[in-house]
Scaffold this active site. Structure first.
Site, PDB file in Angstrom:
ATOM      1  N   ASP A 295       0.979  -1.191   0.097  1.00 58.31           N
ATOM      2  CA  ASP A 295       0.052  -0.116   0.121  1.00 58.31           C
ATOM      3  C   ASP A 295       0.930   1.337   0.063  1.00 58.31           C
ATOM      4  O   ASP A 295       1.922   1.180   0.534  1.00 58.31           O
ATOM      5  CB  ASP A 295      -0.820  -0.087   1.351  1.00 58.31           C
ATOM      6  CG  ASP A 295      -2.022  -0.934   1.277  1.00 58.31           C
ATOM      7  OD1 ASP A 295      -2.447  -1.476   0.187  1.00 58.31           O
ATOM      8  OD2 ASP A 295      -2.451  -1.237   2.452  1.00 58.31           O
ATOM      9  N   ASP A 595      -4.932  -3.755   4.942  1.00 62.16           N
ATOM     10  CA  ASP A 595      -5.522  -3.020   6.259  1.00 62.16           C
ATOM     11  C   ASP A 595      -6.952  -3.316   6.349  1.00 62.16           C
ATOM     12  O   ASP A 595      -7.419  -3.517   7.288  1.00 62.16           O
ATOM     13  CB  ASP A 595      -4.934  -1.723   6.267  1.00 62.16           C
ATOM     14  CG  ASP A 595      -5.055  -0.790   5.176  1.00 62.16           C
ATOM     15  OD1 ASP A 595      -5.971  -1.131   4.385  1.00 62.16           O
ATOM     16  OD2 ASP A 595      -4.299   0.173   4.952  1.00 62.16           O
ATOM     17  N   ASP A 599      -9.306  -6.473   2.372  1.00 63.47           N
ATOM     18  CA  ASP A 599      -8.104  -7.067   1.853  1.00 63.47           C
ATOM     19  C   ASP A 599      -7.894  -8.518   2.427  1.00 63.47           C
ATOM     20  O   ASP A 599      -7.001  -8.973   1.958  1.00 63.47           O
ATOM     21  CB  ASP A 599      -6.862  -6.193   2.546  1.00 63.47           C
ATOM     22  CG  ASP A 599      -6.984  -4.884   1.832  1.00 63.47           C
ATOM     23  OD1 ASP A 599      -7.251  -4.816   0.714  1.00 63.47           O
ATOM     24  OD2 ASP A 599      -6.481  -3.891   2.508  1.00 63.47           O
TER      25      ASP A 599
HETATM   26  P1  ATP Z   1      -3.279   2.981  -0.266  1.00 68.60           P
HETATM   27  O1  ATP Z   1      -4.154   1.786  -0.842  1.00 68.60           O
HETATM   28  O2  ATP Z   1      -2.207   3.481  -0.642  1.00 68.60           O
HETATM   29  O3  ATP Z   1      -3.030   2.811   1.128  1.00 68.60           O
HETATM   30  P2  ATP Z   1      -5.612   4.451   0.380  1.00 68.60           P
HETATM   31  O4  ATP Z   1      -5.765   3.130   1.220  1.00 68.60           O
HETATM   32  O5  ATP Z   1      -5.196   5.577   1.505  1.00 68.60           O
HETATM   33  O6  ATP Z   1      -4.158   4.269  -0.371  1.00 68.60           O
HETATM   34  P3  ATP Z   1      -8.119   4.687  -0.051  1.00 68.60           P
HETATM   35  O7  ATP Z   1      -8.130   5.155   1.589  1.00 68.60           O
HETATM   36  O8  ATP Z   1      -8.888   3.738  -0.682  1.00 68.60           O
HETATM   37  O9  ATP Z   1      -6.659   4.857  -0.377  1.00 68.60           O
HETATM   38  O10 ATP Z   1      -8.478   6.474  -0.704  1.00 68.60           O
HETATM   39  C1  ATP Z   1      -8.899   6.162  -1.974  1.00 68.60           C
HETATM   40  C2  ATP Z   1      -9.391   7.651  -2.311  1.00 68.60           C
HETATM   41  O11 ATP Z   1     -10.725   7.858  -1.693  1.00 68.60           O
HETATM   42  C3  ATP Z   1      -8.289   8.872  -1.994  1.00 68.60           C
HETATM   43  O12 ATP Z   1      -7.691   9.065  -3.102  1.00 68.60           O
HETATM   44  C4  ATP Z   1      -9.334   9.887  -1.866  1.00 68.60           C
HETATM   45  O13 ATP Z   1      -9.554  10.511  -3.031  1.00 68.60           O
HETATM   46  C5  ATP Z   1     -10.598   9.363  -0.999  1.00 68.60           C
HETATM   47  N1  ATP Z   1     -10.737   9.318   0.254  1.00 68.60           N
HETATM   48  C6  ATP Z   1      -9.817   8.910   1.094  1.00 68.60           C
HETATM   49  N2  ATP Z   1     -10.194   8.945   2.379  1.00 68.60           N
HETATM   50  C7  ATP Z   1     -11.429   9.512   2.464  1.00 68.60           C
HETATM   51  C8  ATP Z   1     -12.386   9.738   3.254  1.00 68.60           C
HETATM   52  N3  ATP Z   1     -11.985   9.724   4.642  1.00 68.60           N
HETATM   53  N4  ATP Z   1     -13.342  10.346   2.863  1.00 68.60           N
HETATM   54  C9  ATP Z   1     -13.638  10.727   1.530  1.00 68.60           C
HETATM   55  N5  ATP Z   1     -12.899  10.289   0.453  1.00 68.60           N
HETATM   56  C10 ATP Z   1     -11.662   9.839   0.946  1.00 68.60           C
END
Ligand code: ATP
Length: 859
Positions: A295, A595, A599
């Site tokens: 990730d 996480d 997953d």
């Molecule tokens: P990685 O897989 O690298 O850990 P991530 O898990 O942080 O990335 P996600 O959390 O799935 O990725 O986030 C994907 C997208 O969703 C982000 O690019 C953002 O635009 C949006 N996003 C992330 N967190 C939030 C939130 N709390 N509320 C609304 N939108 C969100």
């Protein structure tokens, strides 16, 4: 808590000590020894019989102690993984150790949590719980709060959440009604986790190798006995004892114990480096990992999010201040903006604050976030804009919500004000939110091109972009559903958030590259953001793959594209599964991080599933092989390094044990078949084996690892344990030991020493040869002519010193002389022994140099 006791299940029973002790006798070598002890006793050879039984007992004690140590090391590591529960105490949400729950506690559940006790649900929103631990049914059941019939069976009690089951969707609250042994799962006699066994595929392979060698030796022993008795016409007792000596010498009985200890020490070293092994086989597989899929957020980056700019209709506003400290200002074209007067910024900030589940607080001179760091950054933004979280939620209370989900990529909340207006706030990935907007702030139609330009610009600078939107509702609403989130929103603006890469991740990735391990970054973030961060981290980020592209490709195409890039963006857990399958079909050994609750399948499918200890869910942890307590990519790299060291140390143990065993056995065989006098007696061989087992053989488990472990590609997992190089080294060293032992024995006899003196010299030669060989074997082919050979592993020095003391006792102490028929040696004998040992050492070093000539760095 006093009344109900702690909320924990009984510990799985360890076998009682007496049974574990008895099991030490369940070993082919011990059978051989016991039979020989009885036979020698029957033949009235009481001294040898006594020595044999003494050795049997000492062996059992050593095995018992070593196994106990290894088990408690593993147990200690396992206990580092406590389970936490989110509860309401004094009206405040807080996290407590799940073992402190009592009936009456109010527990908050969200997707990914393991239910910590039996709960009567009092709130449930799309709450799905997978109850296979209890009912065996792996399809999640939908929960609600309505009562069910009093006689409903467990699987039908939809208003209950049971301890040990997993929340797969939605969220809810429940009141604890039973804890610990009183829970349903406690009542069916379930124990904490599975009992860690000390067996892994590798230990089983080695056990099998040891058994094969044992069978082979016993067959040779039988032939030798027949030959000695019928052909060479030796007295029965003599040839019998010689064969016993042969069996004792050549059977690698110490091997299983050493393997266990090496694994246990490796596990402990990894735990110290913040990688907790949940399944022991992972320790040995780690060393062969060839691809790490990781990730981005929090693992490669610091997960310290800061909003650095806002985009609104034809405006770009820079936000100053770093971290979560709510201090900083707003600038437009380098001029300060008066936020109090700026309605656009105010609306955007209010949405950021209200459509949010995180909180920030000041503690010990620093600002901390509870909840999602992305949301923490938005709260800081709102506070910089002068909004107060408590005041805002009083003015616009939240009535309902749709929580963020990494597949939907948005979050929505329903609010009302005190004049009876209802509205929905929405925030999420910009392309998702844009799809749902029909207007932009001010009421004009949405200018797609303008907004896409803003998104691209911010993402190219490595920023995570979120869009914020709002929609007024007509009439009173108490709930929102997914279908309410349709194209009717008004776009308030975009925020650009930075999350700097972890410095150590850059070097860890470079290190992986050098070690022939590919690193693939799989992120939920925008492709352009992912590419920008990826290239900062040193990944090849030019042809970024996205989840959408993956879905449209066949396997061959995907395989091709995957080889061209290290960055996969906008990916869902199901894409992860597909990537694993593709990589595994190429013969790669894949480690995958995860996480979220979704997953879990990918973590299980990967060869090594790596869960995050900090931000990960219980569901991910349960599905994983390893948990990182610091969520850091560099920790995976260190664990892989440690895994390689473990494997190397196992090999080195083989490299040490087998030649010494073969050398000792060879000496006896040669004597019988060449019709020579026995250079060592059965009792003496028992002595050599026992003293080296408690000294030299253990030292290699503590080897710190070769300096260049990460300089060459991973070992293929299909590689046999005993490689050709390893076998050659084993034979070579065995020959050297035999030659030295025979030479000194014959030399002593030729200069008129007694047979006892000659044997004493031969035994000391064997031991000296093993002792000096230990220093050779610390490195596969690296030269031993360095200081490090002496100082690199202090355990080697300790055991060497102990062994020298043992040998001096063996040679000079009167009771030992009596028991083992030894004689004091003179200076000339020692001089020859030491010279031969040095020659052996040099010979192995020359052999190493030859291997180095062929560029062989490990065996
Ligand atoms: P990685 O897989 O690298 O850990 P991530 O898990 O942080 O990335 P996600 O959390 O799935 O990725 O986030 C994907 C997208 O969703 C982000 O690019 C953002 O635009 C949006 N996003 C992330 N967190 C939030 C939130 N709390 N509320 C609304 N939108 C969100």
């Amino acid at each position: 808590l006093q009344l109900h006791g702690p909320n924990s299940l009984p510990q799985a029973h360890r076998r009682p000590a007496w049974l574990r002790f008895l099991l030490q006798f369940h070993n082919p070598l011990i059978y051989v020894l016991v039979v020989s002890g009885v036979v020698t006793f029957a033949l009235a050879d009481y001294v040898d019989s006594g020595v044999i039984f003494g050795v049997v007992v000492i062996n059992a004690i050593i095995g018992f102690v070593q196994e106990g140590k290894a088990e408690s090391a593993l147990e200690a590591v396992r206990q580092m993984l406590a389970i936490y529960a989110n509860v309401l105490r004094d009206g405040e949400r807080c996290q407590v150790d799940a073992s402190t729950l009592v009936p009456g506690d109010v527990v908050l559940l969200e997707s990914g949590d393991k239910v910590p006790a039996d709960l009567r649900l009092i709130k449930a929103r799309n709450l799905g719980i997978e109850e296979s631990a209890l009912t065996g049914e792996s399809v999640p059941v939908e929960k609600a709060i309505a009562p069910v019939a009093a006689d409903a069976v467990i699987a039908d009690r939809s208003c209950m959440a049971y301890s040990g089951t997993l929340v797969t969707a939605g969220h809810g609250q429940g009141i604890v009604v039973a804890t610990g042994g009183q829970t349903e799962i406690g009542r069916i006699g379930s124990m904490v986790g599975e009992l860690q066994t000390l067996s892994t595929p590798l230990t089983r392979r080695l056990d099998q190798l040891a058994r094969q060698i044992t069978a082979f030796i016993l067959a040779i022993g039988l032939l030798t006995f027949l030959y000695g008795f019928f052909v060479a016409k030796l007295p029965a007792l003599d040839i019998f004892l010689a064969v016993v000596g042969l069996a004792v010498a050549a059977i690698p009985e110490g091997l299983p114990a050493i393997v266990t200890i090496v694994l246990a020490i490796g596990t402990r070293a990894m735990a110290r480096n913040r990688a907790i092994i949940r399944r022991l086989p992972a320790v040995e597989t780690l060393g062969s990992v060839s691809v790490i899929c990781t990730d981005k957020t929090g693992t490669l980056t610091r997960n310290e999010m800061t909003v650095v700019r806002l985009f609104m209709e034809n405006r770009e506003i820079a936000v100053s201040g770093g971290g979560y400290v709510p201090e900083g200002g707003f600038h437009e074209h380098d001029l300060p903006v008066d936020v109090a007067e700026d309605m656009e910024i105010n609306r955007l900030a209010r949405c950021a604050l209200l459509c949010n589940d995180a909180s920030i607080r000041h503690e010990a001179d620093a600002w901390h976030v509870t909840g999602d760091p992305t949301e923490g950054a938005l709260i800081t933004l709102a506070r910089k804009a002068g909004l107060d979280p408590v005041e805002s939620s009083r003015l616009f209370p939240r009535v309902d919500e749709i929580p963020f989900d990494s597949e939907r990529r948005f979050m929505a909340t329903l609010h009302h004000d005190h004049e009876g207006h209802h509205f929905i706030l929405l925030k999420g990935a910009p392309e998702r939110v844009l799809e749902l907007c029909t207007r932009q702030a001010g009421g004009r139609t949405l200018d797609h091109d303008y907004w896409l330009g803003c998104i691209h610009g911010a993402a190219a600078a490595g920023e995570r972009v979120l869009a914020l939107a709002q929609c007024e509702l007509h009439g009173e609403r108490m709930q929102i559903e997914l279908h309410d989130i349709m194209p009717r929103f008004e776009l308030l603006g975009l925020v650009g958030i930075i999350d700097p890469p972890r410095e150590e991740a850059v070097s860890a990735i470079a290190e992986c590259r050098r070690a022939g391990i590919e690193v693939k970054m799989i992120t939920g973030d925008h492709a352009v953001t992912a590419a920008a961060i990826g290239s900062k981290l040193g990944l090849s980020a030019s042809n970024v793959l996205t989840g959408e592209m993956i879905a449209g490709m066949d396997d061959a195409m995907l395989r091709q594209k995957l080889s061209e890039t290290d960055v996969i963006a906008r990916a869902n857990p199901e894409h992860k599964l597909r990537l694993i399958a593709i990589l595994q079909s190429e013969g790669q050994l894949v480690a995958m991080t995860g996480d979220g609750v979704n997953d879990a399948p990918a973590l299980k499918a990967a060869d090594i599933g790596v869960a995050m200890g900090g931000k990960g869910t219980d569901a991910a942890r349960e599905a994983s092989d390893i948990v990182l307590t610091d969520d850091n990519f560099a920790t995976i790299e260190r664990a892989v390094r440690e895994g390689r060291i473990v494997f190397d140390n196992l090999k080195k143990s083989l490299l040490f044990l087998l030649p010494t065993d073969i050398g000792e056995g060879g000496v006896i065989l040669l004597a019988i078949f060449a019709g020579l006098a026995m250079p060592v007696t059965a009792g003496q061989i028992l002595w050599v084996n026992t003293v080296t087992a408690i000294t030299l053989a253990l030292a290699l488990a503590f080897e710190p690892g070769e300096r260049n472990v990460m300089d060459h590609p991973p070992r293929p997992s299909s590689e046999p344990i005993v490689t050709r190089m390893l076998a050659l080294r084993i034979l070579f060293v065995a020959m050297l030991m035999m030659a030295a032992t025979f030479s000194i024995f014959e030399w002593e006899l030729s200069r008129g020493s007694s047979i006892e003196t000659a044997r004493t010299a031969a035994v000391n030669m064997l031991v000296a040869g093993e002792l000096i060989y230990l220093f050779n074997v610390r490195h596969f082919t690296t030269s031993a002519f360095t200081w490090e050979t002496l100082t690199g592993n202090p355990v080697v020095l300790w055991v060497s010193a102990a062994l020298i003391v043992f040998q001096l006792l063996f040679t000079y102490a009167a009771p030992m002389q009596e028991l083992f028929l030894t004689q004091a040696l003179d200076a000339a004998s020692w001089l020859i022994i030491v010279t031969f040992a040095i020659v052996e050492f040099l010979a192995v070093e020359i052999e190493k140099a030859v291997w180095r000539g062929f560029k062989v760095v490990r065996m």
